[in-house]
Structures are given as C-alpha cells and as structure tokens.
Design a protein around this motif. Structure first.
Motif, mmCIF file in Angstrom:
data_model
loop_
_atom_site.group_PDB
_atom_site.id
_atom_site.type_symbol
_atom_site.label_atom_id
_atom_site.label_comp_id
_atom_site.label_asym_id
_atom_site.label_seq_id
_atom_site.Cartn_x
_atom_site.Cartn_y
_atom_site.Cartn_z
ATOM 1 N N GLY A 56 0.819 -1.211 0.000
ATOM 2 C CA GLY A 56 0.000 0.000 0.000
ATOM 3 C C GLY A 56 0.849 1.255 0.000
ATOM 4 N N ASP A 57 0.220 2.355 0.411
ATOM 5 C CA ASP A 57 0.894 3.653 0.455
ATOM 6 C C ASP A 57 0.228 4.475 1.548
ATOM 7 O OD1 ASP A 57 1.774 6.297 0.085
ATOM 8 O OD2 ASP A 57 1.766 6.126 -2.092
ATOM 9 N N HIS A 81 -0.530 10.874 14.965
ATOM 10 C CA HIS A 81 -0.954 10.490 13.616
ATOM 11 C C HIS A 81 -2.440 10.792 13.453
ATOM 12 C CE1 HIS A 81 2.909 8.543 13.314
ATOM 13 N NE2 HIS A 81 2.654 7.911 14.459
ATOM 14 N N SER A 82 -2.843 11.075 12.232
ATOM 15 C CA SER A 82 -4.232 11.438 11.954
ATOM 16 C C SER A 82 -5.183 10.238 11.976
ATOM 17 C CB SER A 82 -4.324 12.144 10.596
ATOM 18 O OG SER A 82 -3.841 11.295 9.562
ATOM 19 N N ARG A 83 -4.644 9.041 11.936
ATOM 20 C CA ARG A 83 -5.467 7.829 11.957
ATOM 21 C C ARG A 83 -4.820 6.794 12.864
ATOM 22 N NH1 ARG A 83 -8.249 7.167 6.195
ATOM 23 N NH2 ARG A 83 -9.635 6.007 7.531
ATOM 24 N N ASP A 84 -5.616 5.833 13.316
ATOM 25 C CA ASP A 84 -5.075 4.748 14.140
ATOM 26 C C ASP A 84 -3.948 4.033 13.408
ATOM 27 O OD1 ASP A 84 -7.085 5.282 15.959
ATOM 28 O OD2 ASP A 84 -8.185 3.410 15.613
ATOM 29 N N PRO A 142 -5.316 7.844 3.798
ATOM 30 C CA PRO A 142 -4.065 8.560 4.014
ATOM 31 C C PRO A 142 -3.879 8.904 5.492
ATOM 32 C CG PRO A 142 -5.698 10.044 3.089
ATOM 33 C CD PRO A 142 -6.328 8.678 3.150
ATOM 34 N N VAL A 143 -2.625 8.904 5.923
ATOM 35 C CA VAL A 143 -2.300 9.234 7.304
ATOM 36 C C VAL A 143 -1.239 10.329 7.314
ATOM 37 C CG1 VAL A 143 -0.527 7.440 7.534
ATOM 38 C CG2 VAL A 143 -1.707 8.272 9.570
#
Length: 162
Positions: A56-57, A81-84, A142-143
């Motif tokens: 992934g990316d 981070h913006s996501r888990d 995206p993170v």
C-alpha cells in the motif's frame, strides 16, 4: 426417452462443471515474499530511523503496511498520527512514551511479539534503547504525522533505559 434424459443430464453437468472450474480458477495472484534481510529500508537523511513500505501507500486511501527500524539509541520526538496505527514489535525492545514531554524515565519497554495501538491523535514518542528495534505498522491511509511541542532531546540520543 431414457437416452435423451441421459444426454440432457450429461450436457447440464458439463455446463455446470465448466462454469464451476471457471469460477474457482482465478487468474494467478501475485504473492509477495520479502525475506527480512531484503526489506528495503530507507532513511530520509541516510542515518537514524529508516522505513520500508511493504504494501500500500500511507499517503493514499487504503490499507498499508510499513516497517520502521530504529538504530540503537535513536528515537522520534513527540508527535501524533491522523489515523489509528497498529504496531507489532518484530525485533528488539521498543521504548514508548505518551504525552508532549519527552521524558525517558517514563518510557515503557515493549518486547518483540507485542502489539501496540497508537490511536488517532494520541501524542507519543518512541525509539530504541541499546539494541536495534524493528516494528511493523499497519494502518489505513491517508495518514499524516504531526510533530507536537518543542523538540526534546536531539534526534538520535536515547539514554540507557533505567
């Protein structure tokens, strides 16, 4: 009539079997095997922590898998981070701390095989003590990573854990 039924049953069976084999016969999938010694780690500065994107990316929508390698004594400064992000320690002891203050006395050792969840928005810092550490992170992109507060100890300095 019996011969006709037999022929029709045989034709129906051939059609069903033909479709079944087509349904089960997917095109060959691309399996990826990456031996540990061939993981393509890259460090932005050529020294310090390095990362390898395995799948992934992180900057695009979808699931990603990355590995991060911290050389002995190297760490990150406080960030979130913006996501888990889901981390598993692959090698070594990974030292983790939470909050905006980089306080090595409050770092928690996480041993190989252990799992850590870094929740979205959770401020933390992490790194290696006396030995190299490798972690594997899985998340959904995206993170984004956002630094928090004033930098702590210089990048790459981590005192011996007490």
């Amino acid at each position: 009539m019996t011969k006709l039924r037999f022929l029709l049953a045989g034709a129906a069976a051939a059609i069903v079997l033909g479709q079944t084999s087509r349904i089960g016969a997917e095109p060959e999938k691309s399996f990826v095997y990456t031996p540990a010694e061939e993981v393509p780690f890259k460090s932005p500065l050529g020294i310090g922590p390095a990362q390898a994107v395995l799948s992934g990316d992180p900057s695009k929508p979808g699931v990603y898998v990355v590995r991060v390698r911290f050389p002995p004594g190297h760490h990150s400064n406080p960030h979130f981070h913006s996501r888990d992000r889901h981390a598993v320690v692959v090698k070594g002891v990974w030292w983790n701390g939470v909050g905006e203050e980089l306080d090595f006395k409050k770092a928690r050792p996480v041993t190989a095989g252990s799992y850590v969840l870094h929740p979205a928005g959770g401020v933390h810092w992490d790194g290696a003590g006396e030995e190299e550490v490798v972690i594997q992170i899985t998340g959904e992109g995206p993170v984004e990573t956002t630094p928090v507060g004033a930098p702590g100890a210089p990048q790459g300095y981590w005192p011996k854990p007490k």
